[in-house]
Design a protein around this motif. Sequence first.
Motif, short mmCIF file in Angstrom:
data_model
loop_
_atom_site.label_atom_id
_atom_site.label_comp_id
_atom_site.label_asym_id
_atom_site.label_seq_id
_atom_site.Cartn_x
_atom_site.Cartn_y
_atom_site.Cartn_z
N TYR A 1 5.12 -6.60 -2.10
CA TYR A 1 5.24 -5.49 -1.17
C TYR A 1 4.18 -5.40 -0.08
O TYR A 1 4.37 -4.64 0.88
N ALA A 2 3.10 -6.15 -0.18
CA ALA A 2 2.02 -6.00 0.81
C ALA A 2 2.52 -6.27 2.23
O ALA A 2 2.26 -5.48 3.15
N ASP A 3 3.26 -7.34 2.41
CA ASP A 3 3.74 -7.69 3.74
C ASP A 3 4.76 -6.68 4.26
O ASP A 3 4.72 -6.29 5.43
N ARG A 4 5.63 -6.21 3.39
CA ARG A 4 6.66 -5.25 3.82
C ARG A 4 6.04 -3.92 4.23
O ARG A 4 6.42 -3.31 5.23
N VAL A 5 5.08 -3.44 3.43
CA VAL A 5 4.41 -2.18 3.76
C VAL A 5 3.63 -2.34 5.07
O VAL A 5 3.68 -1.47 5.94
N TYR A 6 2.97 -3.47 5.22
CA TYR A 6 2.19 -3.73 6.44
C TYR A 6 3.10 -3.73 7.67
O TYR A 6 2.79 -3.10 8.69
N ARG A 7 4.23 -4.45 7.60
CA ARG A 7 5.16 -4.50 8.74
C ARG A 7 5.68 -3.11 9.09
O ARG A 7 5.78 -2.75 10.27
N PHE A 8 6.00 -2.33 8.07
CA PHE A 8 6.50 -0.97 8.31
C PHE A 8 5.45 -0.12 9.02
O PHE A 8 5.76 0.55 10.01
N ILE A 9 4.23 -0.16 8.55
CA ILE A 9 3.17 0.65 9.15
C ILE A 9 2.85 0.14 10.55
O ILE A 9 2.72 0.92 11.50
N LEU A 10 2.73 -1.17 10.71
CA LEU A 10 2.42 -1.74 12.03
C LEU A 10 3.50 -1.39 13.03
O LEU A 10 3.20 -1.08 14.19
N LYS A 11 4.75 -1.43 12.63
CA LYS A 11 5.87 -1.10 13.52
C LYS A 11 5.76 0.36 13.98
O LYS A 11 6.16 0.68 15.08
N ASN A 12 5.19 1.20 13.14
CA ASN A 12 5.06 2.62 13.48
C ASN A 12 3.86 2.91 14.36
O ASN A 12 3.96 3.70 15.29
N ILE A 13 2.71 2.33 14.06
CA ILE A 13 1.50 2.74 14.77
C ILE A 13 1.00 1.72 15.78
O ILE A 13 0.17 2.05 16.62
N ARG A 14 1.47 0.48 15.70
CA ARG A 14 1.17 -0.55 16.70
C ARG A 14 -0.32 -0.87 16.82
O ARG A 14 -0.77 -1.32 17.86
N HIS A 15 -1.09 -0.64 15.80
CA HIS A 15 -2.51 -0.98 15.78
C HIS A 15 -2.79 -1.78 14.51
O HIS A 15 -2.76 -1.23 13.41
N ASP A 16 -3.08 -3.05 14.70
CA ASP A 16 -3.26 -3.97 13.59
C ASP A 16 -4.35 -3.51 12.63
O ASP A 16 -4.16 -3.48 11.41
N TYR A 17 -5.49 -3.14 13.17
CA TYR A 17 -6.63 -2.74 12.34
C TYR A 17 -6.28 -1.51 11.49
O TYR A 17 -6.55 -1.49 10.28
N ASP A 18 -5.68 -0.50 12.12
CA ASP A 18 -5.30 0.71 11.38
C ASP A 18 -4.24 0.40 10.32
O ASP A 18 -4.27 0.95 9.21
N ALA A 19 -3.29 -0.48 10.66
CA ALA A 19 -2.24 -0.84 9.70
C ALA A 19 -2.85 -1.52 8.48
O ALA A 19 -2.47 -1.21 7.33
N HIS A 20 -3.79 -2.43 8.69
CA HIS A 20 -4.46 -3.08 7.55
C HIS A 20 -5.19 -2.04 6.69
O HIS A 20 -5.12 -2.11 5.46
N ASP A 21 -5.88 -1.11 7.31
CA ASP A 21 -6.59 -0.07 6.56
C ASP A 21 -5.64 0.78 5.73
O ASP A 21 -5.92 1.10 4.57
N ILE A 22 -4.52 1.16 6.33
CA ILE A 22 -3.55 2.01 5.62
C ILE A 22 -2.97 1.27 4.42
O ILE A 22 -2.87 1.83 3.32
N VAL A 23 -2.61 0.01 4.61
CA VAL A 23 -2.03 -0.77 3.51
C VAL A 23 -3.07 -0.98 2.41
O VAL A 23 -2.78 -0.82 1.22
N GLN A 24 -4.29 -1.32 2.81
CA GLN A 24 -5.35 -1.51 1.82
C GLN A 24 -5.59 -0.23 1.03
O GLN A 24 -5.74 -0.25 -0.20
N ASN A 25 -5.59 0.90 1.71
CA ASN A 25 -5.78 2.18 1.05
C ASN A 25 -4.64 2.47 0.07
O ASN A 25 -4.87 2.97 -1.03
N ALA A 26 -3.41 2.16 0.47
CA ALA A 26 -2.26 2.41 -0.41
C ALA A 26 -2.38 1.58 -1.69
O ALA A 26 -2.15 2.09 -2.80
N PHE A 27 -2.78 0.32 -1.55
CA PHE A 27 -2.94 -0.52 -2.74
C PHE A 27 -4.14 -0.09 -3.58
O PHE A 27 -4.12 -0.20 -4.80
N GLU A 28 -5.17 0.39 -2.93
CA GLU A 28 -6.32 0.90 -3.67
C GLU A 28 -5.94 2.12 -4.50
O GLU A 28 -6.30 2.23 -5.68
#
Length: 197
Positions: free
Chosen positions: A38-65
């Motif tokens: 799911y890491a890639d799918r969640v990342y793509r979904f978030i990135l598609k919404n906010i269009r900021h790579d750094y923020d998308a990585h942080d959000i996905v990392q936080n979700a998995f944490e």
Amino acid sequence: MLEDATQDFFSCLVTYAILKSSYGQMTPQEYNKCVELYADRVYRFILKNIRHDYDAHDIVQNAFEILWVRHTQVEFSKARSYLFTTAYNNMIDIIRKVKRMEYVEQVPEGYTGSFTSNFEHKQLIDLAVERLNPVHRSVLLLRDYEGYSYKEIGEMTNLTESQVKVYIFRARKKMKEILSGELTETNGNGGRRSKSS
């Protein structure tokens, strides 16, 4: 005799608590499987919404944490929904904190080409998606981009199934309006391309 009954009762409670706590727990191996799946799918979904790579990585990392911290409370079968819900809520929190919705890219000024290739159509659709409000964008992407059911989307976004259907309908209607306007500007006499060319 009363002491024996009380002791048996407490013994049953302890046994019940042990059984309940071990039922449905996600193992570290299942957690690792979640990362793979799911890491890639969640990342793509978030990135598609906010269009900021750094923020998308942080959000996905936080979700998995958060999932790791609560892995003993989340069943493996519900991990996907849990991850998307956690990431979605985290994304909304970040958007609210920043209080800016400057994620809309504009078609470059002075653009003289036509939107006829598949790549250009995709860009036009991406621009239209970015112009949707965050809730409409999220439900539309979860349905059309990720393929989730209305029920799953409702669980992830804390909306009822009826609300999800209405929001998706409104999002598609808005997309149609945006795309109709863009195509008219592009192919009409909007200064970009004349009908005689």
